[in-house]
Design a protein around this motif. Structure first.
Motif, PDB file in Angstrom:
ATOM      1  N   LEU A   1      17.438  33.815  -6.207  1.00  0.00           N
ATOM      2  CA  LEU A   1      17.029  34.082  -4.935  1.00  0.00           C
ATOM      3  C   LEU A   1      18.235  34.016  -3.597  1.00  0.00           C
ATOM      4  O   LEU A   1      18.416  34.778  -2.721  1.00  0.00           O
ATOM      5  CB  LEU A   1      15.838  33.516  -4.627  1.00  0.00           C
ATOM      6  CG  LEU A   1      15.057  34.011  -3.064  1.00  0.00           C
ATOM      7  CD1 LEU A   1      14.086  34.942  -3.775  1.00  0.00           C
ATOM      8  CD2 LEU A   1      14.546  32.420  -2.680  1.00  0.00           C
ATOM      9  N   LEU A   2      18.601  32.805  -3.384  1.00  0.00           N
ATOM     10  CA  LEU A   2      19.629  32.654  -2.605  1.00  0.00           C
ATOM     11  C   LEU A   2      20.987  33.153  -2.518  1.00  0.00           C
ATOM     12  O   LEU A   2      20.918  33.571  -1.574  1.00  0.00           O
ATOM     13  CB  LEU A   2      19.954  30.604  -2.910  1.00  0.00           C
ATOM     14  CG  LEU A   2      18.361  30.469  -2.613  1.00  0.00           C
ATOM     15  CD1 LEU A   2      19.489  28.635  -2.867  1.00  0.00           C
ATOM     16  CD2 LEU A   2      18.182  30.386  -1.532  1.00  0.00           C
TER      17      LEU A   2
ATOM     18  N   TRP B   1      29.084  38.904 -10.102  1.00  0.00           N
ATOM     19  CA  TRP B   1      29.577  37.821  -9.696  1.00  0.00           C
ATOM     20  C   TRP B   1      28.696  36.772 -10.257  1.00  0.00           C
ATOM     21  O   TRP B   1      29.139  36.227 -10.260  1.00  0.00           O
ATOM     22  CB  TRP B   1      29.304  38.087  -8.358  1.00  0.00           C
ATOM     23  CG  TRP B   1      29.971  36.865  -7.288  1.00  0.00           C
ATOM     24  CD1 TRP B   1      31.245  36.937  -7.556  1.00  0.00           C
ATOM     25  CD2 TRP B   1      29.276  35.609  -6.997  1.00  0.00           C
ATOM     26  NE1 TRP B   1      31.464  35.331  -6.535  1.00  0.00           N
ATOM     27  CE2 TRP B   1      30.126  35.217  -6.093  1.00  0.00           C
ATOM     28  CE3 TRP B   1      28.226  35.450  -6.688  1.00  0.00           C
ATOM     29  CZ2 TRP B   1      29.885  33.860  -5.540  1.00  0.00           C
ATOM     30  CZ3 TRP B   1      27.586  34.397  -5.398  1.00  0.00           C
ATOM     31  CH2 TRP B   1      28.807  34.015  -5.495  1.00  0.00           C
TER      32      TRP B   1
ATOM     33  N   THR C   1      35.736  26.305 -13.626  1.00  0.00           N
ATOM     34  CA  THR C   1      34.869  25.932 -12.748  1.00  0.00           C
ATOM     35  C   THR C   1      34.406  27.105 -11.639  1.00  0.00           C
ATOM     36  O   THR C   1      33.302  27.318 -11.125  1.00  0.00           O
ATOM     37  CB  THR C   1      35.549  24.406 -12.272  1.00  0.00           C
ATOM     38  OG1 THR C   1      35.630  23.578 -13.253  1.00  0.00           O
ATOM     39  CG2 THR C   1      34.497  24.209 -10.810  1.00  0.00           C
ATOM     40  N   ILE C   2      35.453  27.849 -10.759  1.00  0.00           N
ATOM     41  CA  ILE C   2      34.911  28.442  -9.874  1.00  0.00           C
ATOM     42  C   ILE C   2      34.824  30.251 -10.231  1.00  0.00           C
ATOM     43  O   ILE C   2      33.729  30.117 -10.059  1.00  0.00           O
ATOM     44  CB  ILE C   2      36.069  29.454  -8.818  1.00  0.00           C
ATOM     45  CG1 ILE C   2      37.255  27.081  -8.753  1.00  0.00           C
ATOM     46  CG2 ILE C   2      36.609  29.942  -8.720  1.00  0.00           C
ATOM     47  CD1 ILE C   2      39.003  27.803  -7.950  1.00  0.00           C
ATOM     48  N   PHE C   3      34.823  30.255 -11.078  1.00  0.00           N
ATOM     49  CA  PHE C   3      34.661  31.186 -12.038  1.00  0.00           C
ATOM     50  C   PHE C   3      32.776  31.308 -12.611  1.00  0.00           C
ATOM     51  O   PHE C   3      31.628  32.399 -12.497  1.00  0.00           O
ATOM     52  CB  PHE C   3      34.674  31.767 -13.333  1.00  0.00           C
ATOM     53  CG  PHE C   3      36.482  33.117 -12.714  1.00  0.00           C
ATOM     54  CD1 PHE C   3      36.776  33.438 -11.689  1.00  0.00           C
ATOM     55  CD2 PHE C   3      37.163  32.391 -13.432  1.00  0.00           C
ATOM     56  CE1 PHE C   3      37.854  34.145 -11.717  1.00  0.00           C
ATOM     57  CE2 PHE C   3      38.767  32.529 -13.265  1.00  0.00           C
ATOM     58  CZ  PHE C   3      38.671  33.548 -12.207  1.00  0.00           C
ATOM     59  N   PHE C   4      32.035  30.158 -13.184  1.00  0.00           N
ATOM     60  CA  PHE C   4      30.846  29.821 -13.655  1.00  0.00           C
ATOM     61  C   PHE C   4      30.249  29.335 -11.995  1.00  0.00           C
ATOM     62  O   PHE C   4      28.878  29.788 -12.289  1.00  0.00           O
ATOM     63  CB  PHE C   4      31.374  28.706 -14.103  1.00  0.00           C
ATOM     64  CG  PHE C   4      30.162  28.339 -15.137  1.00  0.00           C
ATOM     65  CD1 PHE C   4      29.725  29.635 -16.398  1.00  0.00           C
ATOM     66  CD2 PHE C   4      29.174  27.636 -14.921  1.00  0.00           C
ATOM     67  CE1 PHE C   4      28.473  29.165 -17.537  1.00  0.00           C
ATOM     68  CE2 PHE C   4      27.730  27.014 -15.465  1.00  0.00           C
ATOM     69  CZ  PHE C   4      27.600  28.643 -16.530  1.00  0.00           C
ATOM     70  N   MET C   5      30.215  28.781 -10.962  1.00  0.00           N
ATOM     71  CA  MET C   5      30.273  28.489  -9.880  1.00  0.00           C
ATOM     72  C   MET C   5      28.501  29.380  -9.934  1.00  0.00           C
ATOM     73  O   MET C   5      28.530  28.645  -9.801  1.00  0.00           O
ATOM     74  CB  MET C   5      30.854  27.919  -8.857  1.00  0.00           C
ATOM     75  CG  MET C   5      30.790  27.380  -7.977  1.00  0.00           C
ATOM     76  SD  MET C   5      31.481  26.070  -7.218  1.00  0.00           S
ATOM     77  CE  MET C   5      32.321  27.640  -6.135  1.00  0.00           C
ATOM     78  N   PRO C   6      29.050  30.855  -9.569  1.00  0.00           N
ATOM     79  CA  PRO C   6      27.850  31.201  -8.861  1.00  0.00           C
ATOM     80  C   PRO C   6      27.296  31.020 -10.031  1.00  0.00           C
ATOM     81  O   PRO C   6      25.838  31.555  -9.606  1.00  0.00           O
ATOM     82  CB  PRO C   6      28.502  33.097  -8.969  1.00  0.00           C
ATOM     83  CG  PRO C   6      29.952  32.725  -8.883  1.00  0.00           C
ATOM     84  CD  PRO C   6      30.211  31.592 -10.098  1.00  0.00           C
ATOM     85  N   ASN C   7      27.363  31.376 -10.928  1.00  0.00           N
ATOM     86  CA  ASN C   7      26.018  31.038 -11.978  1.00  0.00           C
ATOM     87  C   ASN C   7      24.708  30.313 -11.688  1.00  0.00           C
ATOM     88  O   ASN C   7      23.526  30.304 -12.456  1.00  0.00           O
ATOM     89  CB  ASN C   7      26.811  30.571 -13.416  1.00  0.00           C
ATOM     90  CG  ASN C   7      25.484  31.592 -14.157  1.00  0.00           C
ATOM     91  OD1 ASN C   7      24.553  30.511 -14.834  1.00  0.00           O
ATOM     92  ND2 ASN C   7      24.895  32.825 -14.772  1.00  0.00           N
ATOM     93  N   VAL C   8      25.215  28.623 -11.438  1.00  0.00           N
ATOM     94  CA  VAL C   8      24.105  27.713 -10.884  1.00  0.00           C
ATOM     95  C   VAL C   8      23.400  28.441  -9.626  1.00  0.00           C
ATOM     96  O   VAL C   8      22.702  27.392  -9.782  1.00  0.00           O
ATOM     97  CB  VAL C   8      24.887  26.399 -10.845  1.00  0.00           C
ATOM     98  CG1 VAL C   8      25.554  25.799 -12.463  1.00  0.00           C
ATOM     99  CG2 VAL C   8      25.886  25.953 -10.116  1.00  0.00           C
ATOM    100  N   ILE C   9      23.421  28.989  -9.078  1.00  0.00           N
ATOM    101  CA  ILE C   9      22.629  28.784  -7.714  1.00  0.00           C
ATOM    102  C   ILE C   9      22.135  30.503  -8.270  1.00  0.00           C
ATOM    103  O   ILE C   9      22.114  31.541  -8.744  1.00  0.00           O
ATOM    104  CB  ILE C   9      23.388  29.525  -6.536  1.00  0.00           C
ATOM    105  CG1 ILE C   9      25.141  28.990  -6.689  1.00  0.00           C
ATOM    106  CG2 ILE C   9      22.738  30.316  -5.456  1.00  0.00           C
ATOM    107  CD1 ILE C   9      26.062  29.183  -5.598  1.00  0.00           C
ATOM    108  N   GLY C  10      20.994  29.891  -7.896  1.00  0.00           N
ATOM    109  CA  GLY C  10      19.783  30.505  -8.042  1.00  0.00           C
ATOM    110  C   GLY C  10      19.605  32.272  -7.289  1.00  0.00           C
ATOM    111  O   GLY C  10      20.355  32.516  -6.769  1.00  0.00           O
TER     112      GLY C  10
ATOM    113  N   TYR D   1      29.256  33.502 -16.356  1.00  0.00           N
ATOM    114  CA  TYR D   1      28.197  32.459 -18.412  1.00  0.00           C
ATOM    115  C   TYR D   1      28.758  33.324 -19.299  1.00  0.00           C
ATOM    116  O   TYR D   1      29.276  32.372 -20.044  1.00  0.00           O
ATOM    117  CB  TYR D   1      27.298  32.937 -17.866  1.00  0.00           C
ATOM    118  CG  TYR D   1      25.984  32.397 -18.617  1.00  0.00           C
ATOM    119  CD1 TYR D   1      25.253  31.356 -18.373  1.00  0.00           C
ATOM    120  CD2 TYR D   1      26.165  32.625 -20.072  1.00  0.00           C
ATOM    121  CE1 TYR D   1      24.155  30.588 -19.008  1.00  0.00           C
ATOM    122  CE2 TYR D   1      24.620  32.082 -20.865  1.00  0.00           C
ATOM    123  CZ  TYR D   1      24.162  30.893 -20.063  1.00  0.00           C
ATOM    124  OH  TYR D   1      22.951  30.643 -20.967  1.00  0.00           O
TER     125      TYR D   1
END
Lengths: 276, 293
Positions: B119-120, B166, B108-117, B171
């Motif tokens: 731009l942010l 990162w 979950t932690i390693f995947f988490m950055p991928n759902v943030i767009g 993914y």
């Protein structure tokens, strides 16, 4: 046996894994901890925990960004897009599979071929087209644009899935007097559910996070979360206290969505990318 | 009777495929062909007078230093991110297919950055490079953190690479995990009995067996990197001195800031051809893999 094997190398791997996870989480630490600090404290030491804590940044950013309005715009455009794309693309894909005429095969080939067109290579004339058709400056115009851009991949994914559905059920329903529309909505569409879940997830992440298309199509008054974050950052460059609070609010909805549905999201993404 | 059956079938055809086809034709197909047309004109996007310049825009592209530089940057950036993000994704996947207890949380932690767009993400890291790194540098004294990360051409390049890794490694990790769990256990055990080391097993059994996933992951990373826009816009805006300007950002600037729509569409067409070659290669390789499976 399992136990003794665990204690050895696995324990070391476990420690390495946790350390790597901490490295991955460090950016979130900086983001969240500084969002609760006063401006002076951020400049003084951005690595420390907030002391004292303040929520002042959030209340100010909430108003300046008009966060509720941006959030609602993002939510409306995402929800209507995923519904619209699931409906028009599943219908089109179904027809293309079940009536594979020369015309339909060509149509499918065009949809698939268009998947390689990068957005930046058609955005310039798109704006001209959109302006002439009065599609700019409105959420419904943006929605229509998403129908056009999203249909390629969504049809492609549904197309592969419809092929795996046995024809017999549809045939017997037709014999029982069900109309082609009834067959699709009552029998076929429910069977497409696993692919619909994948498609909803892929399209939600895309539309929610998309910046460039809404940036080009929406006017000053209407902003989605990425747009208001961008405008906010431009206006308050280096005002880190406000900017970070705004970022936390921007990141939070999609992170909550992910943490709630993470199993489906990871499975959906795997299915989508392996098939795509 | 026959003609009514025919027209019924056409009504169904229109109801089922019409909405998607109309939206696609207006939003994708029409602008695509208009872009080809405009690329032969000098046009500022606002006025109606289009001046035919023939291949003028295309010859201008190859003398446009900013465009050539953005192309060189994009190529270097693509090579670096494709290799490194796949390496990181693969190592994480190897780790998470071991019987570690925290693997679900870690995934979950390693995947988490991928759902943030993108731009942010870029904005978050802008803060970290500017303020966070210097604070860490002060505490630890490590020179690495005291570099002017976004202010220098070399470090800005690696800054964009780090943020991209990162965001995408998780993914790619997910793709590698789904391949790794399908590697037969008995094959690995047989190799262990024959005295193979962990490295030998990885090289001669695991990697050959997961090649299909490697192909997908490599080309996904390739097409993301080549089209990179959001992260760069928010992290560096293409700076310093346009050193991190990607091709996508160069096109955007040409059209919407310099108002050279004609030149912009010509650049966009060149960009399309390059991306089409890369992505067709991806589809072709993925398809050739399907035949074997």
């Amino acid at each position: 046996m399992e136990q003794s094997r665990y204690r050895g190398t696995t324990l070391i791997l476990e420690i390495i894994g946790v350390l790597l996870a901490l490295v991955f989480l460090v950016p979130f630490y900086f983001l969240v901890s500084n969002a609760f600090k006063k401006y002076g404290d951020i400049l003084l030491d951005s690595a420390a925990l907030p002391n004292p804590w303040t929520v002042d940044n959030f209340t100010r950013a909430w108003d300046i960004m008009s966060f509720p309005a941006s959030f609602m715009n993002s939510l409306i455009i995402t929800v209507t897009t995923i519904i619209g794309l699931a409906v028009i693309s599943s219908m089109a894909a179904y027809r293309m599979v079940r009536h594979s005429s020369k015309y339909n095969n060509l149509l499918f080939a065009v949809f698939v071929a268009a998947m390689v067109i990068p957005f930046q290579s058609i955005m310039i004339p798109l704006i001209t087209v959109a302006a002439n058709l009065n599609l700019t400056n409105s959420l419904s115009g943006l929605w229509f644009a998403y129908m056009g851009f999203g249909s390629s991949m969504t049809i492609f994914l549904y197309h592969g899935f419809v092929k795996s559905i046995p024809l017999e059920i549809e045939e017997s329903a037709t014999v029982d007097g069900c109309s082609p529309y009834g067959v699709f909505w009552r029998i076929v569409f429910p069977l497409l559910k696993p692919m619909t879940v994948t498609i909803i997830i892929l399209n939600s992440l895309w539309v929610w996070n998309d910046f460039l298309l809404p940036d080009l199509m929406l006017g000053e008054g209407q902003r989605t979360i990425p747009l208001s974050t961008y405008a906010f950052f431009g206006q308050y460059t280096k005002q880190w206290d406000l900017a970070l609070a705004g970022l936390v609010m921007g990141v939070l909805p999609i992170l909550i969505f992910f943490l709630m549905l993470q199993r489906h999201i990871i499975e959906g993404i795997t299915a989508g990318s392996v098939k795509g | 009777m026959k003609s009514s059956g025919w027209s019924k079938s056409w009504i169904q055809q229109i109801v089922f495929t019409g909405p998607a086809t109309v939206a696609f034709a207006i939003i994708v197909a029409l602008p695509f062909f208009m872009g080809m047309y405009y690329s032969f004109f000098d046009w500022n996007g606002v006025s109606d007078n289009l001046k035919f310049v023939g291949l003028g825009n295309f010859t201008a592209i190859f003398q446009d230093e900013a465009f050539i530089n953005s192309f060189i940057f994009t190529s270097k950036f693509t090579v670096a991110t494709v290799i490194l993000s796949n390496l990181v994704g693969f190592i994480l996947a190897l780790l998470l297919t071991q019987p570690v207890k925290s693997r679900n949380v870690l995934r979950t932690i390693f995947f988490m950055p991928n759902v943030i767009g993108g731009l942010l993400l870029g904005f978050i890291w802008q803060f970290i490079f500017i303020k966070g790194f210097s604070a860490v540098g002060e505490k630890t004294g490590w020179a690495l953190f005291n570099l002017p990360w976004l202010g220098d051409e070399t470090t800005a390049f690696w800054g964009v690479v780090i943020v991209t890794i990162w965001s995408t490694a998780g993914y790619l990790m997910v793709i590698y995990i789904s391949a790794l769990i399908n590697v037969p256990k008995d094959l690995m055990e047989a190799a262990s009995i024959d005295g193979a080391t962990a490295m030998q097993k990885l090289r001669h059994i695991t990697v050959p067996l997961i090649m299909p996933a490697v192909t997908i992951a490599l080309f996904l990373a390739l097409s993301w990197s080549f089209k990179s826009f959001d992260i760069i816009l928010s992290l560096t805006k293409g700076g310093p001195y346009n050193s991190t300007q990607s091709v996508a950002l160069n096109i955007y600037t040409e059209a919407f800031q310099n108002n050279n729509y004609g030149l912009g569409t010509a650049k966009a067409l060149v960009f399309f051809v390059i991306v089409a070659i890369i992505t067709s290669l991806q589809v072709w390789l993925t398809k050739s893999r399907e035949v074997q499976a």
